[in-house]
Motif scaffolding. Structure first.
Motif, PDB file in Angstrom:
ATOM      1  N   TYR A 134     -31.836   5.747 -16.150  1.00 10.66           N
ATOM      2  CA  TYR A 134     -30.788   5.489 -16.473  1.00 10.66           C
ATOM      3  C   TYR A 134     -30.623   4.689 -17.266  1.00 10.66           C
ATOM      4  N   ALA A 172     -28.764   1.812 -18.142  1.00 13.33           N
ATOM      5  CA  ALA A 172     -28.857   0.338 -17.822  1.00 13.33           C
ATOM      6  C   ALA A 172     -30.346  -0.120 -17.159  1.00 13.33           C
ATOM      7  N   ASP A 173     -31.029   0.918 -16.898  1.00 13.30           N
ATOM      8  CA  ASP A 173     -32.482   0.354 -16.202  1.00 13.30           C
ATOM      9  C   ASP A 173     -33.973   0.126 -16.949  1.00 13.30           C
ATOM     10  N   ILE A 174     -33.253   0.777 -18.794  1.00 12.60           N
ATOM     11  CA  ILE A 174     -34.210  -0.110 -19.823  1.00 12.60           C
ATOM     12  C   ILE A 174     -34.445  -1.139 -20.358  1.00 12.60           C
ATOM     13  N   ALA A 175     -35.559  -1.633 -19.016  1.00 11.47           N
ATOM     14  CA  ALA A 175     -35.503  -3.504 -19.675  1.00 11.47           C
ATOM     15  C   ALA A 175     -36.418  -3.614 -21.043  1.00 11.47           C
ATOM     16  N   ALA A 223     -23.691 -12.060 -19.630  1.00  8.53           N
ATOM     17  CA  ALA A 223     -22.995 -12.889 -18.841  1.00  8.53           C
ATOM     18  C   ALA A 223     -22.394 -14.377 -20.563  1.00  8.53           C
ATOM     19  N   LEU A 224     -23.628 -14.840 -20.928  1.00  8.37           N
ATOM     20  CA  LEU A 224     -23.489 -15.554 -21.792  1.00  8.37           C
ATOM     21  C   LEU A 224     -22.847 -15.130 -23.282  1.00  8.37           C
ATOM     22  N   ASP A 237     -19.237 -14.636 -22.528  1.00  7.03           N
ATOM     23  CA  ASP A 237     -18.561 -16.197 -22.509  1.00  7.03           C
ATOM     24  C   ASP A 237     -18.581 -16.504 -24.395  1.00  7.03           C
ATOM     25  N   ILE A 267     -18.406   8.160 -14.001  1.00  5.79           N
ATOM     26  CA  ILE A 267     -19.052   6.288 -13.265  1.00  5.79           C
ATOM     27  C   ILE A 267     -19.712   6.429 -13.685  1.00  5.79           C
ATOM     28  N   GLU A 268     -20.493   6.746 -14.986  1.00  4.06           N
ATOM     29  CA  GLU A 268     -21.742   5.866 -15.772  1.00  4.06           C
ATOM     30  C   GLU A 268     -21.510   5.191 -16.823  1.00  4.06           C
ATOM     31  N   THR A 269     -20.585   4.518 -17.233  1.00  2.00           N
ATOM     32  CA  THR A 269     -19.965   4.158 -18.775  1.00  2.00           C
ATOM     33  C   THR A 269     -20.987   4.266 -19.742  1.00  2.00           C
ATOM     34  N   ASP A 324     -18.912  -2.386 -20.180  1.00  2.23           N
ATOM     35  CA  ASP A 324     -17.638  -2.415 -18.850  1.00  2.23           C
ATOM     36  C   ASP A 324     -16.824  -1.600 -18.101  1.00  2.23           C
ATOM     37  N   ARG A 325     -16.215  -0.669 -17.610  1.00  2.00           N
ATOM     38  CA  ARG A 325     -15.405  -0.380 -16.949  1.00  2.00           C
ATOM     39  C   ARG A 325     -14.161  -0.377 -18.398  1.00  2.00           C
ATOM     40  N   THR A 339      -7.983   0.608 -15.244  1.00  2.00           N
ATOM     41  CA  THR A 339      -9.266   0.378 -14.294  1.00  2.00           C
ATOM     42  C   THR A 339      -8.671   1.745 -13.322  1.00  2.00           C
TER      43      THR A 339
END
Lengths: 804, 162
Positions: free
Chosen positions: A33, A35-38, A122-123, A126, A199-201, A281-282, A720
């Motif tokens: 998917y 989100a698995d592609i890095a 995450a950064l 922030d 369920i996957e965004t 995100d959701r 949500t």
């Protein structure tokens, strides 16, 4: 339900039990998917969203964010909108511009204002919190009735109105029918704003290669013309965007059209020269992702006679598409192809209005506007029956198009290919044991409980064509929605099908391998199916509109037939005979009546790949074939009064539902659920049944639970999964599916499309069941979702003697 | 602050994994991004959809609601750890394939974890128990029926094999 090991249609593979080719990788955790592609060195995006429904952006202060460690860049609307073009819009409303980041003003709460790129998500989050945006709020409008009024705040002042599209179609002698009919009813039916909410965004990753000048894109996408629109908005030539379709998509059912996300991420990747990924995100998915669904009310009028014959319909539909438009106004257009349901109604007036408010924009949802329309029509049928005190099933039988009437042309111009609606309805009633159901309901009522039975009958237009585009926007002369397949037989004799789209659970690898196996008479288990990227792909319009069994199945069959003919021609040349003297069996070719005089599959493949001297003169060496197919019956333009053939094939479904409602809590429980379904020949029955079960569950959500609610000040109140309620295994009952097969005369194997089944008639049947349960109280609900609270209020009001 | 790293030691699918992680790193992000066990999926990040379910010491938990540091000293099983020792599909995984208990595959790892935990505790579950066990896992494709069928089939086959 279990599927027979052998094809019920007499085919080798089509219709027989066959496991989906895709399943092993998914059950072992080896799906791929987005989100698995890095990608090496990949950076991540977080967004700053508007807290206001309508406001002017006074200033954006990015200094604090940019100073944070790990932050690469902050992109604002000012830069982005100057460097990219507005996204495409379907209807003729050029001033309704739209970019991924707001340009000067925000038009709904949650609209993206700025994007941060950082070393990690995450950064980036922030840093997004440290971006200071100053707003000056402006008047907003949330209620569609208010948005229609003169003087209402304008969502797009440059457009001059909140109305994106409006037209009144009159097909047939509507006024005459209303004048002559013995009876008339009028009521409003309202469909609440919900969506498919996978369920996957949505997610997208992009990488710019400055050496080749190609922007590579991986995305969880289900969208026609996606590479073209991405390139256009980024001001790149089409061949500078390469979309990789070998990305597994974690559910879509229509909505995964993240074009704005893609242009944003593509721009950032090119600008910064690093791979960039954004996965919603959701809350981003549900609010700023622009993937909410139809939000529609219907003012319905029906003219009919005392014997139940329906003479004419008048349908006024107002759809609130939110703050921007992509293809959403077309969701009022597709239902033109089933505007009188499965009924022989000779005259229809249809007045669709596509309207903007300060809410999240609408995206395509399973059925593309058809399920809300079916809900309104089926409530009308039940109301006519109640008015005449006539049995609801008898009324339907009386008005359903009869099987001897096919091909049947409805007033709005679509000709239906085939069907036997009475047979499917009868099968569903028999499977539900209708007399027992009636007894159970009446026993429950005598015992003081609330119980009801709901029925709906409706169409599932399939083979997805986009003819509603030319109907709703005469400036767009788009009359083809082709699809394609490339088939290769390699030197080892192995067969590979190449398809041109990503899939979101529809099992296209299973579909194509089965079709290729059927035509080539080779075991589908050995057929591989791979996906091209958009620069190597043949033309496709993606898996929308229940089209792939018809269109991709048809394209695969066409290409496979060319391979088969090629093998026969090679054999004819080597046997010095005519192709008519030969027969094709299991991939080998032999002389008719002389099975020993044959060339095997391996020999023929070897000739094609290596032995040019044994090929017929002029034949291309190698062994491959492509086929690009125009949608059958497609290609026409509308008549001046708006009649047009929209989709080619018409599947049918009949739902029977038994509901009990707890008198004290108003909680509904679905005790029995049967669907009769006819989509012609099913290539893989498990796949068709699976999507139908899922469609029923989705319909239960739309009918009873799911709603994107807004506060008066324009805030999304259900962002949500704790307040936007998706049915779980506890709310969705066991469902019985009863198949029927009326082959389509338009397709290779008699298949029609499916993928929206269950959802198209489910909400209508559930609404009819709840209303049947409430009828003894004198209560009625014509607004979806029928939440516990709405049902409780209806019960309470009836006790007070003041029905709502 | 996110800058401080904490040492953790977790047994993941039978293999001891040592790492230094920030306190705010969720278990699912550690599994997916650091260990590249991408079979576990993220659906809602607020503990409702169940797509991120993994087993912690044999019990299904939401890996989006746990921090990686909380898994220190525990045993984690992800979908990648469900297969048989030879790498072939488990009875449950095979049963999902047989009944078409999935479509897009996104909720599937979480469903498998929830269902496997049920079967580990109860080799002969009834329909209600199966629905209860997967009641915290949302699926948008299947309408749950083929998943319930898959769990029933797996239970039958596992009992038959004993």
């Amino acid at each position: 339900m279990s599927v027979a090991e052998k094809s019920p249609y007499g085919y080798r593979y089509i219709g027989a039990k066959r496991r989906a080719k895709e399943h092993p990788r998914f059950v072992t955790g080896r799906g791929r998917y987005v989100a698995d592609i890095a990608l090496p060195g990949m950076k991540h995006v977080a967004l700053v969203a508007s807290p206001h429904a309508s406001a002017r952006i006074v200033a954006v202060d990015t200094k604090a964010a940019l100073a944070m460690p790990g932050v690469l860049y902050v992109l604002t609307g000012e830069e982005f909108c100057a460097a990219t073009d507005s996204l495409a819009i379907g209807v003729d409303a050029p001033k309704v511009t739209r970019w991924a980041l707001a340009r000067g003003v925000v038009r709904y709460a949650g609209e993206w204002v700025a994007a941060v790129v950082a070393e990690s998500r995450a950064l980036a989050e922030d840093a997004a919190e440290r971006i200071d945006v100053e707003y000056e709020t402006l008047p907003h409008v949330i209620d569609p009735e208010e948005a229609l009024k003169p003087g209402a705040p304008l969502v797009h002042p440059a457009h001059g109105s909140n109305v994106l599209y409006h037209r009144k179609f009159v097909w047939g002698p509507v006024e005459e029918a209303f004048a002559k009919a013995g009876h008339r009813i009028a009521f409003r039916a309202t469909w609440g704003r919900s969506a498919t909410v996978p369920i996957e965004t949505f997610g997208v990753a992009a990488q710019w290669d400055a050496g080749t000048g190609i922007l590579d894109i991986w995305a969880s996408i289900q969208m026609p013309k996606y590479p073209d629109q991405t390139a256009r908005a980024l001001r790149l030539p089409g061949n500078a965007v390469r979309v990789h379709y070998d990305v597994d998509v974690g559910g879509s059912y229509g909505v995964k059209r993240g074009i704005k996300h893609t242009v944003l991420v593509g721009y950032l990747a090119k600008k910064l020269g690093v791979p960039v990924r954004f996965v919603e995100d959701r809350l981003e998915n549900m609010r700023g992702g622009d993937m909410q669904g139809p939000d529609r009310f219907f003012d319905m009028q029906v003219a009919f006679d005392a014997d139940g014959t329906i003479r004419a319909l008048k349908i006024r539909a107002v759809d609130d598409v939110g703050a921007y438009a992509g293809r959403s106004p077309f969701q009022l257009g597709k239902p033109v192809t089933a505007i009188c349901g499965p009924y022989a109604i000779p005259a229809v007036e249809y007045e669709p209005t596509s309207l903007m408010t300060n809410k999240t924009p609408q995206e395509a949802v399973r059925g593309f506007g058809q399920s809300p329309t079916n809900f309104a029509i089926e409530r009308a049928i039940d109301r006519v029956a109640a008015h005449l005190k006539m049995d609801r099933v008898e009324l339907r039988r009386k008005n359903l198009i009869r099987k001897e009437q096919f091909p049947y042309t409805i007033p709005s111009g679509s000709t239906y290919d085939s069907g036997d609606y009475h047979a499917v309805l009868d099968k569903a009633l028999a499977a539900a044991d209708w007399p027992a159901l009636v007894r159970a309901r009446d026993d429950a009522r005598r015992a003081g409980r609330l119980a009801g039975i709901g029925v709906s009958t409706c169409l599932e237009p399939s083979g997805g064509n986009s003819a509603f585009e030319v109907l709703f926007n005469p400036k767009v002369e788009n009359t083809t929605w082709m699809d394609s397949c490339l088939v290769r037989v390699d030197l080892s004799g192995a067969v590979t099908g190449v398809i041109n789209n990503s899939s979101s659970g529809q099992g296209h690898e299973s579909l194509v391998s089965t079709v290729l196996g059927e035509i080539l008479e080779r075991d589908p288990a050995g057929v591989r199916v791979v996906r091209a990227d958009s620069l190597t792909a043949l033309p496709s319009n993606s898996p929308v509109g229940s089209r792939m069994a018809v269109m991709l199945g048809g394209a695969a069959a066409g290409a496979a037939k060319t391979i088969r003919e090629t093998l026969i021609r090679i054999a004819a040349h080597n046997f010095e005979c005519s192709p008519e003297d030969l027969e094709y069996r299991d991939g080998n070719v032999n002389l008719k009546g002389a099975p020993e005089k044959r060339l095997t599959w391996d020999q023929l493949v070897e000739i094609a790949h290596r032995k040019y001297h044994k090929l017929p003169p002029g034949m291309e060496p190698g062994l491959q074939a492509k086929f690009t197919w125009q949608v059958p019956t497609g290609g026409g333009l509308p008549t001046p009064d708006g009649r047009i053939q929209i989709y080619p094939c018409y599947s049918f479904e009949a739902h029977v539902v038994f509901v009990e409602i707890d008198r004290d809590t108003a909680k509904p429980a679905l005790r029995k659920y049967v669907v009769g379904h006819d989509c012609g020949v099913m290539i893989n029955p498990d796949i068709v049944h699976g999507m139908t079960y899922g469609g029923v569950a989705h319909g239960i959500g739309a009918a009873l639970y799911e709603k994107f609610s807004y506060t008066e000040d324009g805030q999304l109140a259900s962002g949500t999964f704790m307040d936007y309620l998706i049915p779980s295994a506890m709310e969705v009952p066991g469902v019985k599916i009863v198949d029927h097969c009326t082959p389509s005369p338009l397709t290779e194997f008699g298949q029609k499309g499916s993928g929206e089944a269950g959802y198209l008639g489910g909400p209508a049947a559930i609404a009819n069941a709840v209303n049947d349960a409430l009828a003894p109280l004198g209560a009625a609900i014509d607004t979806l979702p029928m939440s516990h609270l709405a049902i409780w209020e209806a019960i309470t009001a009836s006790r007070r003697g003041t029905p709502p | 602050m996110s800058g401080t790293l904490h040492s953790i030691s977790v047994e993941v699918n039978g293999v001891r994994r040592e790492a230094r992680v920030p306190a705010r790193l969720s278990l699912v992000d550690w599994l997916r991004d650091e260990l590249r066990l991408t079979g576990t999926h993220v659906g809602c990040e607020h503990g409702v959809c169940g797509a991120c379910s993994v087993m912690l010491d044999g019990e299904p938990v939401r890996s989006c609601l746990m921090y990686a540091v909380q898994a220190h000293g525990h045993r984690v099983t992800t979908v990648e750890g469900l297969a048989k020792a030879d790498g072939s599909m488990s009875v449950l995984q095979d049963s999902f394939c047989e009944t078409h208990g999935l479509q897009c595959g996104y909720c599937t790892p979480g469903m498998l974890i929830a269902a496997q935990a049920l079967l580990d505790a109860n080799p002969d579950p009834g329909e209600e128990q199966i629905r209860d066990a997967i009641g915290g896992n949302l699926c948008r494709c299947t309408g749950y029926q083929p998943i319930v069928d898959a769990v029933k089939l797996a239970a039958e086959r596992m009992r038959g094999a004993k």
